[in-house]
Design an enzyme around this catalytic site. Structure first.
Site, PDB file in Angstrom:
ATOM      1  CB  SER A 112      27.870  27.978  55.655  1.00  0.00           C
ATOM      2  OG  SER A 112      26.990  27.799  54.572  1.00  0.00           O
ATOM      3  CE1 TYR A 123      31.422  30.426  52.564  1.00  0.00           C
ATOM      4  CE2 TYR A 123      29.498  29.007  52.298  1.00  0.00           C
ATOM      5  CZ  TYR A 123      30.115  30.101  52.894  1.00  0.00           C
ATOM      6  OH  TYR A 123      29.422  30.856  53.813  1.00  0.00           O
ATOM      7  CB  THR A 156      13.392  23.783  47.933  1.00  0.00           C
ATOM      8  OG1 THR A 156      14.201  22.637  48.224  1.00  0.00           O
ATOM      9  CG2 THR A 156      12.169  23.400  47.131  1.00  0.00           C
ATOM     10  NE  ARG A 157      19.920  26.534  48.145  1.00  0.00           N
ATOM     11  CZ  ARG A 157      19.913  25.551  47.259  1.00  0.00           C
ATOM     12  NH1 ARG A 157      18.878  24.745  47.152  1.00  0.00           N
ATOM     13  NH2 ARG A 157      20.958  25.360  46.469  1.00  0.00           N
ATOM     14  N   GLY A 180      30.306  34.547  49.007  1.00  0.00           N
ATOM     15  CA  GLY A 180      29.378  35.206  48.104  1.00  0.00           C
ATOM     16  C   GLY A 180      28.230  34.257  47.813  1.00  0.00           C
ATOM     17  CE  LYS A 190      24.692  33.524  50.489  1.00  0.00           C
ATOM     18  NZ  LYS A 190      24.428  32.961  51.802  1.00  0.00           N
ATOM     19  CB  ALA A 191      18.687  33.499  46.107  1.00  0.00           C
TER      20      ALA A 191
HETATM   21  P1  NAD Z   1      30.049  39.280  54.026  1.00  0.00           P
HETATM   22  O1  NAD Z   1      30.858  38.912  52.828  1.00  0.00           O
HETATM   23  O2  NAD Z   1      29.131  40.439  53.926  1.00  0.00           O
HETATM   24  O3  NAD Z   1      30.997  39.491  55.286  1.00  0.00           O
HETATM   25  C1  NAD Z   1      32.223  38.851  55.451  1.00  0.00           C
HETATM   26  C2  NAD Z   1      33.247  39.931  55.731  1.00  0.00           C
HETATM   27  O4  NAD Z   1      34.516  39.311  55.965  1.00  0.00           O
HETATM   28  C3  NAD Z   1      33.442  40.906  54.556  1.00  0.00           C
HETATM   29  O5  NAD Z   1      33.169  42.231  54.944  1.00  0.00           O
HETATM   30  C4  NAD Z   1      34.892  40.729  54.165  1.00  0.00           C
HETATM   31  O6  NAD Z   1      35.527  41.924  53.749  1.00  0.00           O
HETATM   32  C5  NAD Z   1      35.484  40.197  55.465  1.00  0.00           C
HETATM   33  N1  NAD Z   1      36.750  39.525  55.219  1.00  0.00           N
HETATM   34  C6  NAD Z   1      37.011  38.607  54.266  1.00  0.00           C
HETATM   35  N2  NAD Z   1      38.305  38.271  54.300  1.00  0.00           N
HETATM   36  C7  NAD Z   1      38.876  39.004  55.288  1.00  0.00           C
HETATM   37  C8  NAD Z   1      40.186  39.109  55.784  1.00  0.00           C
HETATM   38  N3  NAD Z   1      41.194  38.410  55.262  1.00  0.00           N
HETATM   39  N4  NAD Z   1      40.427  39.962  56.809  1.00  0.00           N
HETATM   40  C9  NAD Z   1      39.426  40.723  57.336  1.00  0.00           C
HETATM   41  N5  NAD Z   1      38.145  40.659  56.890  1.00  0.00           N
HETATM   42  C10 NAD Z   1      37.885  39.811  55.883  1.00  0.00           C
HETATM   43  O7  NAD Z   1      29.264  37.958  54.438  1.00  0.00           O
HETATM   44  P2  NAD Z   1      28.094  37.761  55.499  1.00  0.00           P
HETATM   45  O8  NAD Z   1      26.883  37.387  54.740  1.00  0.00           O
HETATM   46  O9  NAD Z   1      28.055  38.886  56.446  1.00  0.00           O
HETATM   47  O10 NAD Z   1      28.616  36.447  56.231  1.00  0.00           O
HETATM   48  C11 NAD Z   1      29.279  36.472  57.487  1.00  0.00           C
HETATM   49  C12 NAD Z   1      29.673  35.057  57.865  1.00  0.00           C
HETATM   50  O11 NAD Z   1      28.523  34.205  57.896  1.00  0.00           O
HETATM   51  C13 NAD Z   1      30.654  34.403  56.895  1.00  0.00           C
HETATM   52  O12 NAD Z   1      31.565  33.617  57.629  1.00  0.00           O
HETATM   53  C14 NAD Z   1      29.788  33.518  56.063  1.00  0.00           C
HETATM   54  O13 NAD Z   1      30.488  32.432  55.512  1.00  0.00           O
HETATM   55  C15 NAD Z   1      28.745  33.083  57.072  1.00  0.00           C
HETATM   56  N6  NAD Z   1      27.491  32.669  56.434  1.00  0.00           N
HETATM   57  C16 NAD Z   1      26.700  33.602  55.844  1.00  0.00           C
HETATM   58  C17 NAD Z   1      25.523  33.215  55.247  1.00  0.00           C
HETATM   59  C18 NAD Z   1      24.607  34.195  54.575  1.00  0.00           C
HETATM   60  O14 NAD Z   1      23.562  33.784  54.083  1.00  0.00           O
HETATM   61  N7  NAD Z   1      24.920  35.487  54.538  1.00  0.00           N
HETATM   62  C19 NAD Z   1      25.143  31.856  55.240  1.00  0.00           C
HETATM   63  C20 NAD Z   1      25.984  30.932  55.835  1.00  0.00           C
HETATM   64  C21 NAD Z   1      27.143  31.355  56.451  1.00  0.00           C
END
Ligand code: NAD
Length: 330
Positions: free
Chosen positions: A121, A152, A222-223, A79, A195-196
């Site tokens: 990440s 995380y 900053t980001r 999150g 997120k932001a």
């Molecule tokens: P998101 O939360 O929308 O998607 C992650 C999905 O994983 C969710 O739908 C959730 O239900 C599913 N999930 C969690 N636990 C589970 C389980 N036990 N079994 C099956 N499904 C499960 O997040 P996102 O933004 O789409 O991110 C996707 C990936 O990218 C993640 O690994 C996240 O850490 C990584 N990431 C995202 C960002 C970003 O800015 N969005 C930045 C850095 C890394």
């Protein structure tokens, strides 16, 4: 005929949903898996399995004998700052995400899957290099000595290493990207896990003209933020390259959080002031460093932050309208 068959883990999530679309547009047969359906209906997978990847038996059933040419492992308990940096979810975040990675890798190995993508990440970068908001360092080799500022980030670091260990010991072709704040339509925009970018858009869209919006911290942190389409482009390019990573997939257009809030306000067309309040903020500064990305993939994202924010704002404003319409009807 295209015989490529991909499994997207976390397909019910923001990036997973968009990645499924992209793979479909390239002619893949796509199986998606998640504990939940995609919240915004962004699901074009040929098959969608509701399954908990923390359970090794379920994961084995999903992967074994299915002849996936590749797997994209995006499932994680994640999150925004309100979820990751308060400390209240640390045990769940580490436990849930690590189990997903352990189980998917083990079953992929057992099934002889050749290639697997993992979404790490920027949160795994050491805090000590991100104290100066105007000069953060997030080049890939700066990851060690490790000192992420959140559990995380520590889990991401552990799992990165896990993927490379499976590569060394079992020969699986792994691809590891470090995402930097991905945003865009069909992402979480309310409920505490947003997120932001989504939070800024929502606050500006919901605020009455002439009032103010709250921004966590002093706003000088900053980001950088990367639009979803460019993230997915980077993932596909990495997957098709001969480079394993880890590599940053992010934007180098760094902005202070107050200027970012001002951008959302400008897009809303309203007159709003910013009220900086105490809240979880994470590191002082962070920006993607795309030197390695450019060198290895001969590519880097190019869309301006403003364009991506305009698209995201329009989508969130529509979600708010739809929610209000339902509330009026009820
Ligand atoms: P998101 O939360 O929308 O998607 C992650 C999905 O994983 C969710 O739908 C959730 O239900 C599913 N999930 C969690 N636990 C589970 C389980 N036990 N079994 C099956 N499904 C499960 O997040 P996102 O933004 O789409 O991110 C996707 C990936 O990218 C993640 O690994 C996240 O850490 C990584 N990431 C995202 C960002 C970003 O800015 N969005 C930045 C850095 C890394």
């Amino acid at each position: 005929m295209n015989h490529k068959k991909a499994l997207v883990c976390g397909a019910g999530g923001f990036i997973g949903g968009h990645l499924v679309n992209r793979l479909k547009s390239e002619g893949y047969y796509v199986v998606g898996v998640d504990v939940k359906n995609n919240e915004y209906g962004n699901n074009s997978a040929d098959e969608f399995i509701i399954g908990d990847l923390r359970d090794p038996k379920i994961v084995e059933e999903i992967i074994s004998g299915k002849n996936f040419t590749e797997i994209y492992q995006l499932a994680a308990d994640m999150g925004g700052a309100g979820y990751i940096f308060t400390g209240n979810h640390d045990a769940d975040v580490m436990h849930n995400s690590a189990l997903c990675n352990l189980n998917v890798l083990e079953s992929a190995k057992n099934a002889g899957v050749k290639k697997i993508f993992y979404s790490s990440s920027a949160c795994m970068y050491p805090e000590y290099n991100q104290m100066d908001p105007n000069n953060p360092k997030c080049s890939e080799e700066s990851a060690y000595p490790a000192a992420p500022d959140s559990e995380y980030g520590w889990e991401k670091l552990f799992s990165e290493r896990l993927y490379f260990a499976y590569n060394r010991n079992y020969g699986i072709d792994v691809k590891v990207a470090r995402f930097h704040n991905i945003f865009g339509p069909q992402g979480t925009w309310t409920g505490g896990k947003e997120k932001a970018p989504a939070a800024m858009c929502r606050k500006a869209a919901e605020a009455a003209d002439g009032t103010s919006i709250e921004v966590w911290g002093d706003g000088q942190q900053t980001r950088s933020f990367l639009y979803i389409d460019e993230c997915v482009e980077g993932v596909r390019r990495l997957m098709e390259s001969d480079f394993a990573g880890p590599v940053n997939i992010g934007s180098e257009e760094m902005i202070s959080i107050n200027d970012f809030a001002k951008m959302a306000i400008e897009i809303s067309g309203k007159t709003l002031s910013i009220n900086n309040i105490t809240g979880p903020t994470g590191v002082r500064g962070r920006n993607s460093d795309n030197d390695l990305l450019k060198a290895k993939l001969n590519w880097e994202p190019s869309q301006s932050l403003r364009i991506g924010m305009e698209k995201t704002y329009q989508w969130i404003a529509k979600q708010i309208e739809a929610k209000q319409a339902v509330a009026v009807e009820a």
